[in-house]
Each structure stands twice: as C-alpha cells, then as structure tokens.
Motif scaffolding. Sequence first.
Motif, PDB file in Angstrom:
ATOM      1  N   PRO A 209       4.582  -7.497   1.592  1.00 34.89           N
ATOM      2  CA  PRO A 209       3.638  -6.592   0.914  1.00 34.89           C
ATOM      3  C   PRO A 209       4.304  -5.547   0.027  1.00 34.89           C
ATOM      4  CG  PRO A 209       2.917  -6.983   3.153  1.00 34.89           C
ATOM      5  CD  PRO A 209       4.265  -7.643   3.028  1.00 34.89           C
ATOM      6  N   GLU A 210       5.366  -4.938   0.490  1.00 33.98           N
ATOM      7  CA  GLU A 210       6.021  -3.903  -0.313  1.00 33.98           C
ATOM      8  C   GLU A 210       6.625  -4.486  -1.582  1.00 33.98           C
ATOM      9  OE1 GLU A 210       9.251  -0.231   0.186  1.00 33.98           O
ATOM     10  OE2 GLU A 210       8.871  -1.625   1.848  1.00 33.98           O
ATOM     11  N   ASN A 211       7.158  -5.692  -1.495  1.00 37.13           N
ATOM     12  CA  ASN A 211       7.770  -6.322  -2.660  1.00 37.13           C
ATOM     13  C   ASN A 211       6.713  -6.807  -3.645  1.00 37.13           C
ATOM     14  OD1 ASN A 211      10.189  -5.870  -1.317  1.00 37.13           O
ATOM     15  ND2 ASN A 211      10.202  -7.907  -0.392  1.00 37.13           N
ATOM     16  N   ALA A 212       5.605  -7.329  -3.127  1.00 41.70           N
ATOM     17  CA  ALA A 212       4.496  -7.722  -4.001  1.00 41.70           C
ATOM     18  C   ALA A 212       3.972  -6.518  -4.761  1.00 41.70           C
ATOM     19  CB  ALA A 212       3.383  -8.362  -3.173  1.00 41.70           C
ATOM     20  N   ALA A 213       3.921  -5.365  -4.086  1.00 43.54           N
ATOM     21  CA  ALA A 213       3.456  -4.140  -4.740  1.00 43.54           C
ATOM     22  C   ALA A 213       4.410  -3.706  -5.850  1.00 43.54           C
ATOM     23  CB  ALA A 213       3.291  -3.029  -3.716  1.00 43.54           C
ATOM     24  N   MET A 214       5.695  -3.985  -5.689  1.00 41.18           N
ATOM     25  CA  MET A 214       6.652  -3.663  -6.759  1.00 41.18           C
ATOM     26  C   MET A 214       6.321  -4.431  -8.029  1.00 41.18           C
ATOM     27  SD  MET A 214      10.408  -3.476  -4.969  1.00 41.18           S
ATOM     28  CE  MET A 214      10.903  -2.080  -3.946  1.00 41.18           C
ATOM     29  N   LEU A 215       5.943  -5.694  -7.867  1.00 36.00           N
ATOM     30  CA  LEU A 215       5.536  -6.483  -9.030  1.00 36.00           C
ATOM     31  C   LEU A 215       4.309  -5.866  -9.692  1.00 36.00           C
ATOM     32  CD1 LEU A 215       5.904 -10.158  -7.704  1.00 36.00           C
ATOM     33  CD2 LEU A 215       7.404  -8.965  -9.309  1.00 36.00           C
ATOM     34  N   SER A 216       3.336  -5.482  -8.876  1.00 31.68           N
ATOM     35  CA  SER A 216       2.108  -4.889  -9.412  1.00 31.68           C
ATOM     36  C   SER A 216       2.370  -3.542 -10.073  1.00 31.68           C
ATOM     37  CB  SER A 216       1.067  -4.729  -8.301  1.00 31.68           C
ATOM     38  OG  SER A 216       0.612  -5.981  -7.843  1.00 31.68           O
ATOM     39  N   ASN A 217       3.194  -2.725  -9.449  1.00 35.41           N
ATOM     40  CA  ASN A 217       3.478  -1.394  -9.994  1.00 35.41           C
ATOM     41  C   ASN A 217       4.226  -1.475 -11.323  1.00 35.41           C
ATOM     42  OD1 ASN A 217       2.242  -0.058  -7.858  1.00 35.41           O
ATOM     43  ND2 ASN A 217       4.136   0.109  -6.677  1.00 35.41           N
ATOM     44  N   PHE A 218       4.940  -2.587 -11.531  1.00 34.04           N
ATOM     45  CA  PHE A 218       5.651  -2.768 -12.800  1.00 34.04           C
ATOM     46  C   PHE A 218       4.735  -3.323 -13.886  1.00 34.04           C
ATOM     47  CE2 PHE A 218       7.962  -5.568 -15.728  1.00 34.04           C
ATOM     48  CZ  PHE A 218       8.805  -4.636 -16.332  1.00 34.04           C
ATOM     49  N   ALA A 219       4.116  -4.471 -13.613  1.00 35.53           N
ATOM     50  CA  ALA A 219       3.329  -5.152 -14.643  1.00 35.53           C
ATOM     51  C   ALA A 219       1.872  -4.710 -14.688  1.00 35.53           C
ATOM     52  CB  ALA A 219       3.407  -6.664 -14.447  1.00 35.53           C
ATOM     53  N   ARG A 220       1.407  -4.040 -13.622  1.00 38.89           N
ATOM     54  CA  ARG A 220       0.080  -3.422 -13.566  1.00 38.89           C
ATOM     55  C   ARG A 220      -1.056  -4.419 -13.390  1.00 38.89           C
ATOM     56  NH1 ARG A 220       1.099   1.801 -12.193  1.00 38.89           N
ATOM     57  NH2 ARG A 220       2.877   2.572 -13.382  1.00 38.89           N
ATOM     58  N   TYR A 221      -0.764  -5.485 -12.652  1.00 33.58           N
ATOM     59  CA  TYR A 221      -1.802  -6.431 -12.265  1.00 33.58           C
ATOM     60  C   TYR A 221      -1.928  -6.431 -10.750  1.00 33.58           C
ATOM     61  CZ  TYR A 221      -1.218  -8.210 -17.013  1.00 33.58           C
ATOM     62  OH  TYR A 221      -1.153  -8.313 -18.375  1.00 33.58           O
ATOM     63  N   ALA A 222      -3.063  -6.906 -10.256  1.00 34.75           N
ATOM     64  CA  ALA A 222      -3.241  -7.066  -8.815  1.00 34.75           C
ATOM     65  C   ALA A 222      -2.396  -8.247  -8.347  1.00 34.75           C
ATOM     66  CB  ALA A 222      -4.714  -7.299  -8.498  1.00 34.75           C
ATOM     67  N   ASN A 223      -2.081  -8.258  -7.051  1.00 29.53           N
ATOM     68  CA  ASN A 223      -1.361  -9.402  -6.490  1.00 29.53           C
ATOM     69  C   ASN A 223      -2.207 -10.029  -5.386  1.00 29.53           C
ATOM     70  OD1 ASN A 223      -0.477  -8.334  -3.717  1.00 29.53           O
ATOM     71  ND2 ASN A 223       0.253  -6.717  -5.083  1.00 29.53           N
ATOM     72  N   GLY A 224      -1.773 -11.148  -4.859  1.00 29.19           N
ATOM     73  CA  GLY A 224      -2.552 -11.846  -3.854  1.00 29.19           C
ATOM     74  C   GLY A 224      -1.962 -11.774  -2.465  1.00 29.19           C
ATOM     75  N   VAL A 225      -1.248 -10.682  -2.167  1.00 30.18           N
ATOM     76  CA  VAL A 225      -0.602 -10.530  -0.867  1.00 30.18           C
ATOM     77  C   VAL A 225      -1.370  -9.497  -0.036  1.00 30.18           C
ATOM     78  CG1 VAL A 225       1.520  -9.825   0.322  1.00 30.18           C
ATOM     79  CG2 VAL A 225       1.640 -11.218  -1.757  1.00 30.18           C
ATOM     80  N   ALA A 226      -1.714  -9.871   1.179  1.00 33.60           N
ATOM     81  CA  ALA A 226      -2.461  -8.973   2.056  1.00 33.60           C
ATOM     82  C   ALA A 226      -1.638  -7.740   2.411  1.00 33.60           C
ATOM     83  CB  ALA A 226      -2.859  -9.719   3.334  1.00 33.60           C
ATOM     84  N   GLU A 227      -2.328  -6.612   2.547  1.00 31.27           N
ATOM     85  CA  GLU A 227      -1.745  -5.338   2.979  1.00 31.27           C
ATOM     86  C   GLU A 227      -0.721  -4.761   1.997  1.00 31.27           C
ATOM     87  OE1 GLU A 227      -0.390  -5.487   7.030  1.00 31.27           O
ATOM     88  OE2 GLU A 227      -2.220  -6.468   7.737  1.00 31.27           O
ATOM     89  N   SER A 228      -0.757  -5.214   0.745  1.00 33.65           N
ATOM     90  CA  SER A 228       0.146  -4.642  -0.257  1.00 33.65           C
ATOM     91  C   SER A 228      -0.442  -3.408  -0.916  1.00 33.65           C
ATOM     92  CB  SER A 228       0.479  -5.681  -1.336  1.00 33.65           C
ATOM     93  OG  SER A 228      -0.692  -6.064  -2.045  1.00 33.65           O
ATOM     94  N   ASP A 229      -1.763  -3.199  -0.778  1.00 36.77           N
ATOM     95  CA  ASP A 229      -2.414  -2.083  -1.470  1.00 36.77           C
ATOM     96  C   ASP A 229      -1.823  -0.732  -1.090  1.00 36.77           C
ATOM     97  OD1 ASP A 229      -3.994  -3.920  -2.668  1.00 36.77           O
ATOM     98  OD2 ASP A 229      -5.880  -3.289  -1.754  1.00 36.77           O
ATOM     99  N   GLU A 230      -1.409  -0.595   0.152  1.00 39.26           N
ATOM    100  CA  GLU A 230      -0.890   0.704   0.595  1.00 39.26           C
ATOM    101  C   GLU A 230       0.414   1.074  -0.114  1.00 39.26           C
ATOM    102  OE1 GLU A 230       1.137   0.774   4.597  1.00 39.26           O
ATOM    103  OE2 GLU A 230       0.072  -1.151   4.784  1.00 39.26           O
ATOM    104  N   PHE A 231       1.056   0.102  -0.739  1.00 41.54           N
ATOM    105  CA  PHE A 231       2.313   0.366  -1.435  1.00 41.54           C
ATOM    106  C   PHE A 231       2.114   0.526  -2.945  1.00 41.54           C
ATOM    107  CE2 PHE A 231       3.460  -2.116   2.360  1.00 41.54           C
ATOM    108  CZ  PHE A 231       4.325  -1.219   2.976  1.00 41.54           C
ATOM    109  N   LEU A 232       0.885   0.383  -3.417  1.00 44.70           N
ATOM    110  CA  LEU A 232       0.619   0.519  -4.848  1.00 44.70           C
ATOM    111  C   LEU A 232       0.713   1.981  -5.258  1.00 44.70           C
ATOM    112  CD1 LEU A 232      -2.415  -1.887  -5.394  1.00 44.70           C
ATOM    113  CD2 LEU A 232      -0.002  -2.327  -5.868  1.00 44.70           C
ATOM    114  N   SER A 233       1.181   2.220  -6.473  1.00 47.21           N
ATOM    115  CA  SER A 233       1.291   3.584  -6.969  1.00 47.21           C
ATOM    116  C   SER A 233      -0.096   4.197  -7.140  1.00 47.21           C
ATOM    117  CB  SER A 233       2.041   3.599  -8.304  1.00 47.21           C
ATOM    118  OG  SER A 233       1.352   2.823  -9.270  1.00 47.21           O
ATOM    119  N   GLU A 234      -0.158   5.525  -7.090  1.00 48.81           N
ATOM    120  CA  GLU A 234      -1.454   6.220  -7.169  1.00 48.81           C
ATOM    121  C   GLU A 234      -2.215   5.886  -8.438  1.00 48.81           C
ATOM    122  OE1 GLU A 234      -1.815  10.384  -6.426  1.00 48.81           O
ATOM    123  OE2 GLU A 234      -0.370  10.330  -4.771  1.00 48.81           O
TER     124      GLU A 234
END
Length: 342
Positions: A276-301
């Motif tokens: 989840p934390e690594n999937a969130a890194m992808l999202s925080n960089f490219a700014r798209y949602a990901n398909g990994v459960a429990e990654s939302d808590e690691f998304l930037s504000e």
Amino acid sequence: MKRTIALGTAALLASTSLASAEGVVNLYNWGNYTSPEMLEKFTAETGITVNVTDFDSNDTALARVRQGGHGFDIVVPTHSYLETWINEGLLMPLDKSIVVNHGNIAPEWTDVPFDPGREYSVPWQWGTTGITVDTAVYDGNINTADIVFNPPEELKGKINVVPEMSDVMAIAIYHAGGESCTEDMEVMRKVRDTLVAAKPHWKAMDYSTVENFASGDFSAGIGWNGATMRARFQRDTVAYGYPETGFPVWMDNAAVLADAQNPENAMKFINFILEPENAAMLSNFARYANGVAESDEFLSEDMQGAPELTIPEDLVSAGKFSEACPQAVNDLQSQIWTELLQ
C-alpha cells in the motif's frame, strides 16, 4: 494517463536491446508515470536497479514488443489492450510464490474481465479521460466535449488533444450519441465529420500537457485527470471537466513479459508495487488513483477530495469503462484516426 516526458532519473541503456544483468529490471512504461522516490526505495530494499524506458501510446508499446529483441522485463499496458497481450502470449503468468502481495489488490480490481483473477497483471494506476480547461481563459461549462469539438472563440488555436486514439475516439463517439465499439455507420460518419471540422481550431496533438498547461501555452483540450491535477498545482486556474455525454474510465496494469531477461527481479518489482505505501508513492507522483487496498492512508493531503479524482455525483453514470473493440471496429476507427492525423 500518462505520460510522455522521459523520467529524469531513469537510466536508459545505450543499446537498442537492454542487457540482462543480475540486480537489474527493465521497465517499459508510459513517460512521466513512475515515481523516482519509489524506484529509489525499491533499489535500497532489494539491491535491484530499475531502468525505465518510455513509450507514448499503447500501439507503440505493443508493436515494439511484438518485434522481439527489446530487452524489457515489465510493461504497463492499458486494460483495453491487455487481452491482446495475453492472447498473443506476450506475458508470463505471475509467480505467486514471489508475488505474495497479490491479495493486496482491491477487491473491485481483482476479478476483472480483461484478466480474470489477475493471473497476468496487477494494477498500476487508474483514471479518467476528460476535458482540461484554463478557467482564466474560458469561464463557461467545463463538463462538455464541445469545448474541443465546437470550441468558443476564446479557445480556438489554444486547444491540445492527446494523440491517444482510443480515448479521443471514445469521447467523440459518446458526443455523437453512440456507444463504445459502435458499428453504427451514421454515428461514425458524424464522429469523422466532427473531428475533421474541429481539428483546424486545435493548436496541437501532443502528450506533453502538464508543462504546456502550466505555462499557459494550452488553454483547453482532451487529457487525463492526473496530468490535469499536476498542471493545476502549477497554475491554479486549470480545471478538469467530465463530458456530460460520456467519458472513458481506464486502468493501466503492470505485467511481466514472456521473454523477460530478468523474470525473478520483475516479479519482485510487481510484488513491491502491491505494498500500500509503495502504491501510494506512484499515485502521489503521477496523481492517479491506484488499485491497491489500504493505500489511501498514504496518499498526500492534496490528493484527498481533489476534483480531478472526484466525479460529480450527477456525472458518475457518464463514466464508461472502455472495452477492447472487435478488429472491424478498430479498423474503422483507425481509418478515421489516420485521416485526422494527416
């Protein structure tokens, strides 16, 4: 989605075939779509270096791999192309003894029609294709494809359309009253006439949207939600619209190539991005949602509740998950697309 500027930290090997080496994995991905921070973390934890080579369209990626001799280990195609990759034997099944995080895939993205049970692929990121508008230039309704297909005077000559056929054709077909993969010739004639008539009012058909919208070089166009968000962070008048007549929803997926030279390292990378934390890194960089459960808590504000990720309630039904079309439909769309590019 997506996608075109070479990743600054990506090491591109000089030869046309990327060399196989212990401690290396070669990723073939959309440009400007891979988090450098995530790559650094992967290397620090595994000792495996990731070399990233960019492609600019699904067709480009598929053609390159079909030719062979490419040296890539992992590819990231869009869901509507994934069945072709699987059916042509271009991908190897996931090694579940290495990809132990397979269960982290969110339930809604696990048993998908384009890869039932996720035997070959895992989610990378998902998003929508819609309308990007600089509201300092145009202050009307942004939830309409007419901005691109029948532009107001203030936007003429300032429009960019990403040259991704499936996305643009889908929006044009929905705008013409048709459904994805339609074979209705009346609808397709309307699509062709609309696109050809609109093109003289466009400035470009370019993938490099973030910097151009941020600089004010583009003021409207068809683009992806994550790229629009990145542009908005640099120019706060940039906004993202959801065409009322319909817009595509898509998912890009990571998979290991059947002829991968570093398959074990590739599987380790696939497993890594399902944390989840690594999937969130992808999202925080490219700014798209990901398909990994429990990654939302690691998304930037700034991702939380972002308009580019929050479809207005009254437009949710206009979002349509794109599908792979029959060859006859692809040929018809390609004819129109080829004429448009001339």
